[in-house]
Scaffold this active site. Sequence first.
Site, PDB file in Angstrom:
ATOM      1  N   SER A 112     -13.868 -53.054 -38.490  1.00 18.72           N
ATOM      2  CA  SER A 112     -15.043 -53.310 -37.603  1.00 18.72           C
ATOM      3  C   SER A 112     -16.409 -53.779 -38.337  1.00 18.72           C
ATOM      4  O   SER A 112     -16.585 -53.348 -39.556  1.00 18.72           O
ATOM      5  CB  SER A 112     -15.124 -51.742 -37.394  1.00 18.72           C
ATOM      6  N   HIS A 149     -12.645 -55.974 -35.342  1.00 18.26           N
ATOM      7  CA  HIS A 149     -12.866 -55.123 -34.322  1.00 18.26           C
ATOM      8  C   HIS A 149     -14.527 -55.474 -33.867  1.00 18.26           C
ATOM      9  O   HIS A 149     -15.369 -55.322 -34.897  1.00 18.26           O
ATOM     10  CB  HIS A 149     -12.701 -53.815 -34.570  1.00 18.26           C
ATOM     11  N   ASP A 173     -17.527 -53.882 -31.770  1.00 18.00           N
ATOM     12  CA  ASP A 173     -18.102 -52.821 -31.163  1.00 18.00           C
ATOM     13  C   ASP A 173     -19.451 -53.123 -30.143  1.00 18.00           C
ATOM     14  O   ASP A 173     -20.428 -53.294 -30.709  1.00 18.00           O
ATOM     15  CB  ASP A 173     -18.599 -51.909 -32.002  1.00 18.00           C
ATOM     16  N   MET A 203     -22.109 -52.032 -27.656  1.00 14.11           N
ATOM     17  CA  MET A 203     -22.898 -50.799 -27.112  1.00 14.11           C
ATOM     18  C   MET A 203     -23.992 -51.209 -26.304  1.00 14.11           C
ATOM     19  O   MET A 203     -24.836 -52.324 -26.642  1.00 14.11           O
ATOM     20  CB  MET A 203     -23.176 -49.807 -28.442  1.00 14.11           C
ATOM     21  N   HIS A 248     -14.569 -53.838 -28.207  1.00 11.93           N
ATOM     22  CA  HIS A 248     -14.282 -52.771 -27.620  1.00 11.93           C
ATOM     23  C   HIS A 248     -15.581 -52.350 -26.853  1.00 11.93           C
ATOM     24  O   HIS A 248     -16.892 -52.278 -27.673  1.00 11.93           O
ATOM     25  CB  HIS A 248     -14.198 -51.796 -28.833  1.00 11.93           C
ATOM     26  N   MET A 260     -18.361 -50.304 -25.119  1.00 12.02           N
ATOM     27  CA  MET A 260     -18.948 -48.977 -24.959  1.00 12.02           C
ATOM     28  C   MET A 260     -20.202 -49.298 -24.057  1.00 12.02           C
ATOM     29  O   MET A 260     -21.426 -49.198 -24.390  1.00 12.02           O
ATOM     30  CB  MET A 260     -19.391 -48.485 -26.266  1.00 12.02           C
ATOM     31  N   MET A 319     -10.248 -42.246 -29.748  1.00  9.96           N
ATOM     32  CA  MET A 319     -11.787 -42.324 -30.522  1.00  9.96           C
ATOM     33  C   MET A 319     -11.425 -41.152 -31.610  1.00  9.96           C
ATOM     34  O   MET A 319     -11.380 -40.120 -30.653  1.00  9.96           O
ATOM     35  CB  MET A 319     -12.715 -42.251 -29.634  1.00  9.96           C
ATOM     36  N   ASP A 378      -9.743 -45.058 -33.947  1.00 11.16           N
ATOM     37  CA  ASP A 378     -11.320 -45.677 -34.242  1.00 11.16           C
ATOM     38  C   ASP A 378     -12.204 -44.642 -34.574  1.00 11.16           C
ATOM     39  O   ASP A 378     -12.649 -43.786 -33.770  1.00 11.16           O
ATOM     40  CB  ASP A 378     -11.645 -46.564 -32.910  1.00 11.16           C
TER      41      ASP A 378
HETATM   42  C1  DX5 Z   1     -17.715 -46.191 -33.084  1.00 11.82           C
HETATM   43  C2  DX5 Z   1     -17.126 -47.628 -33.323  1.00 11.82           C
HETATM   44  C3  DX5 Z   1     -16.206 -47.742 -34.346  1.00 11.82           C
HETATM   45  C4  DX5 Z   1     -17.010 -47.811 -35.776  1.00 11.82           C
HETATM   46  C5  DX5 Z   1     -15.969 -47.329 -36.730  1.00 11.82           C
HETATM   47  O1  DX5 Z   1     -18.387 -46.028 -32.000  1.00 11.82           O
HETATM   48  O2  DX5 Z   1     -16.332 -47.868 -32.024  1.00 11.82           O
HETATM   49  O3  DX5 Z   1     -15.405 -48.975 -33.961  1.00 11.82           O
HETATM   50  O4  DX5 Z   1     -17.248 -49.147 -35.946  1.00 11.82           O
HETATM   51  O5  DX5 Z   1     -16.708 -47.159 -37.842  1.00 11.82           O
HETATM   52  P1  DX5 Z   1     -16.268 -46.255 -39.139  1.00 11.82           P
HETATM   53  O6  DX5 Z   1     -15.155 -46.648 -39.530  1.00 11.82           O
HETATM   54  O7  DX5 Z   1     -17.751 -46.158 -39.889  1.00 11.82           O
HETATM   55  O8  DX5 Z   1     -16.178 -44.790 -38.286  1.00 11.82           O
HETATM   56 ZN    ZN Z   2     -14.884 -49.465 -31.973  1.00 11.98          ZN
END
Ligand code: DX5
Ligand code: ZN
Length: 220
Positions: A8, A33, A35, A37, A66, A68, A137, A175
Site C-alpha cells: 500500500s 494497493h 487507498d 478516501m 480500495h 473508502m 479490514m 488490510d
Molecule cells: C487503511 C488502508 C490500508 C493502509 C494499510 O484504511 O485501507 O490499506 O494503507 O496500512 P498499514 O499497513 O500501515 O496498516
Molecule cells: Zn486499503
Amino acid sequence: MSIILAPSILGGPFSNMEKIIKDFDQSEASYIHLDVMDGDFVPNLTFGPKFISDIRKYTSKTFDVHLMINRVDKFLQDYINAGSDIITFHIEVNENIESNLQYIKSKGLKSGLAIKPDTNWDTIIPFIHLIDQALVMTVEPGFGGQSFMNNQLLKVEEIKKLSKDKNLTLDIGVDGGIDDLTGPLCINAGANVLIAGSYLFKQENLISATNELNKKFHNV
Ligand code: DX5
Ligand code: ZN
C-alpha cells in the site's frame, strides 16, 4: 489460492510517488494497493482518479484500488478510466451494491467488497457470486500505521469456510497492520491477499523489504 502481497502506497511520501511506484514495479509484489478516501466515508482524504492515472504509466502491476468513499456509483467510471484493475468498495456504503459490482465486472475488472471491523462477515453472502475479492479490514479504515486487530481473524476463517463450501475461487484480502508476524496468522486463517503499508516503509530499502516479505508469506 496463490499468495499475493499488495504493498500500500499510503505509508509513503506522496511527494515521491514516482520513485515509490517504480520501486514496487521492480519488486516481486504483484499488486499495488491504492487507498482512495473521501473525508466522508472515512475521516481522511487521499487522492482521486487523476492521481491514479498519473502513476499508471510507471508500472504494469495490478492496481488494487480500495475505495473508502460514499458515492461509489458517481465516481466508478472515473476509477475504471484511471487504470484500475481491481475495484473494491465498502459494503457499509449500503447503496447500489449489486449494480456497482455488476458494472465493475462488465468492464472486465475484478470486483471486491470490503468490510469494516464492526461489520458482520455474513453481510457479504448475498453478493458473493459477484465478487472476486473479499477484503477484511484488520484496522478501522482511514489511516495507515494502526495495530492489527486479532479478532478479525475469525472473520477470515468464516469467509474461507464459506468459499470452500460453495466451491468458489474467492480471494480473501486483509488490510491494516499487516507485517511479518501478523501476515502469517492471516494466511493460516485463509487469507491470500496481504496488504502491507507502513511495515514496508519502515524498512531501509523498499524493494528488498517487499521481496523479503513476499518470500516470507510464500513460505508460510
Ligand atoms: C487503511 C488502508 C490500508 C493502509 C494499510 O484504511 O485501507 O490499506 O494503507 O496500512 P498499514 O499497513 O500501515 O496498516
Ligand atoms: Zn486499503
